[in-house]
Design an enzyme around this catalytic site. Structure first.
Site, PDB file in Angstrom:
ATOM      1  N   HIS A  29       0.711  -1.272  -0.089  1.00 36.28           N
ATOM      2  CA  HIS A  29       0.038  -0.206  -0.082  1.00 36.28           C
ATOM      3  C   HIS A  29       0.954   1.267   0.075  1.00 36.28           C
ATOM      4  CE1 HIS A  29      -3.735  -2.235   0.481  1.00 36.28           C
ATOM      5  NE2 HIS A  29      -3.580  -2.740   1.670  1.00 36.28           N
TER       6      HIS A  29
ATOM      7  N   ASP B 176      -2.875 -10.194  -2.708  1.00 37.64           N
ATOM      8  CA  ASP B 176      -3.404  -9.807  -1.210  1.00 37.64           C
ATOM      9  C   ASP B 176      -5.159  -9.396  -1.478  1.00 37.64           C
ATOM     10  OD1 ASP B 176      -2.406  -8.535   1.475  1.00 37.64           O
ATOM     11  OD2 ASP B 176      -4.160  -7.421   0.812  1.00 37.64           O
TER      12      ASP B 176
ATOM     13  N   HIS C 195      -6.532  -7.138  -0.502  1.00 37.16           N
ATOM     14  CA  HIS C 195      -6.742  -5.397  -0.668  1.00 37.16           C
ATOM     15  C   HIS C 195      -5.751  -5.072  -1.982  1.00 37.16           C
ATOM     16  CE1 HIS C 195      -7.097  -6.676   3.456  1.00 37.16           C
ATOM     17  NE2 HIS C 195      -8.158  -5.956   3.465  1.00 37.16           N
TER      18      HIS C 195
ATOM     19  N   ASP D 144      -4.705 -12.641   3.173  1.00 36.51           N
ATOM     20  CA  ASP D 144      -5.831 -12.083   3.716  1.00 36.51           C
ATOM     21  C   ASP D 144      -7.213 -12.271   2.686  1.00 36.51           C
ATOM     22  OD1 ASP D 144      -4.774 -10.300   2.018  1.00 36.51           O
ATOM     23  OD2 ASP D 144      -4.813  -8.551   3.581  1.00 36.51           O
TER      24      ASP D 144
HETATM   25 ZN    ZN Z   1      -4.301  -7.025   2.844  1.00 38.72          ZN
END
Ligand code: ZN
Length: 378
Positions: free
Chosen positions: A143, A180, A182, A268
């Protein structure tokens, strides 16, 4: 064929402190402090399972080092590097930039050790010492943008390693696959106008960052066509992810013809994870990894290097990590995922029309990648 492995106890000493899950605690607003959700437990248990299963003995252990400032600056601004250093020097730590990304006391050096671990792994792969590798690092990185930390990430280790591979190791074309749960927004933003780095992110639509990772984010300028996103609806599992891999990721890799594949390896999207609502199992991670290993074998001499990202279930993430790493190393251990029978039915979930529509949209975009010369002729 041999598989490298990077781990260091300091990765577990990155101190995210007390917090309220992911929120900064705020007692007078009724937000009671608790253990931060990005704490060492899932990674510590993953490392210990790799050891206890006997898999560690089959891996080539690579010692990490701290990335230099010069290496950090290939992906980050000087202001951001200075900010993390300054926050890290505070006795109580600070924040990496978005208010949700704790910097513990000393975390600057630990984040450099994470990025440097990935650099060492990529170097060993480029030199042919190992075929592929996995860095079980912390803090995560995908991120983090050029000028800010975000979503528990301080420095973008994948971006730093990709730039290192280009600058120092003669690997010109890098593909970053990010599964991931996200969106890999930081990595995407760093390479958004760069056609030499293809970013492909499979993630839960609208999860984090909240309005990021849509299919229309497709790169810009010279990089137009070189950012791909597959924002799968919440509840997506084995069938949808495998379909996205075979319909989007593999054809995109094929067209791009990378010299190296980097994997932002978040767990995740696992079915028990508290930070997303996807339904992958250890079997899903094993199968997805097998596809990437095969693609790397066909396209770039097997060069596939993974960095650990998310994965917040202390009791399930380790089995997904083990399945991934067994497949990467082309072996199995005596440890069978004890939850496999509980989650076996999830793999049978058919693809929904909503999932199919997103995958179709992303499939259309693969044609925007200009076909590179075949690996054999480069
Ligand atoms: Zn994540």
């Amino acid at each position: 064929m041999s598989t490298g492995y990077v781990f260091h106890p300091e990765y577990l000493w990155h101190d995210t402190g007390t917090s309220a899950g992911l929120l900064p605690a705020h007692p007078t607003a009724g937000i009671q402090p608790a253990v931060h959700i990005e704490n060492p437990e899932a990674k510590r248990r993953a490392h210990e399972l790799i050891h206890a299963s006997g898999l560690l003995a089959e891996l080539v252990v690579i010692e990490p080092r701290r990335a230099t400032v010069t290496e950090l600056l290939r992906a980050h601004t000087g202001e951001h590097v200075q900010h993390i250093k300054a926050q890290s020097e505070l006795r109580g730590g600070g924040d990496a930039g978005d208010g949700f990304s704790p910097v513990g006391h000393g975390s600057y050096d630990i984040a450099r050790l994470a990025a440097g671990g990935l650099i060492e792994l990529v170097t060993a792969v480029a030199q042919g010492d190992i075929t592929n590798g996995y860095a079980l690092t912390r803090p995560p990185g995908h991120h983090a943008t050029a000028d800010s930390g975000m979503g528990f990430c301080l420095f973008n280790s994948i971006a730093i390693a990709a730039r290192h591979a280009q600058a120092e190791l003669g690997l010109a074309r890098i593909a970053v696959v990010d599964w991931d749960a996200h969106h890999g927004n930081g990595t995407q933003s760093i390479f958004y106008t760069d056609p030499t780095v293809l970013t492909i992110s499979l993630h839960q639509a609208g999860c984090f960052p909240p309005d990021s990772g849509w299919t229309h984010e497709n790169g810009a300028g010279d990089g137009l066509g070189y950012a791909l996103n597959v924002p799968l609806p919440p509840g997506s599992g084995h069938a949808a992810y495998l379909h996205a891999m075979t319909e989007v990721v593999l054809p995109a890799l094929d067209r791009f013809a990378p010299d190296l594949i980097l994997l932002a390896n978040g767990f995740d999207a696992g079915v028990f994870d508290p930070m997303a609502r996807q339904m992958l199992t250890s079997a899903s991670y094993r199968e997805m990894t097998g596809l990437l290993v095969d693609a790397a074998g066909q396209l770039c001499h097997g060069r596939l290097v993974a960095a650990h990202e998310g994965g917040y279930s202390p009791f399930y993430t380790p089995y997904c990590v083990l399945a991934f790493l067994e497949e990467l190393a082309g072996t199995t251990t005596h440890v069978i995922d004890p939850l496999a029978t509980v989650v076996a039915g999830y793999a049978a979930e058919p693809i929904t029309p909503q999932q199919q529509a997103v995958i179709n949209e992303a499939t259309q975009l693969v044609a925007g990648i200009r076909t590179a010369a075949s690996p054999a002729t480069r």
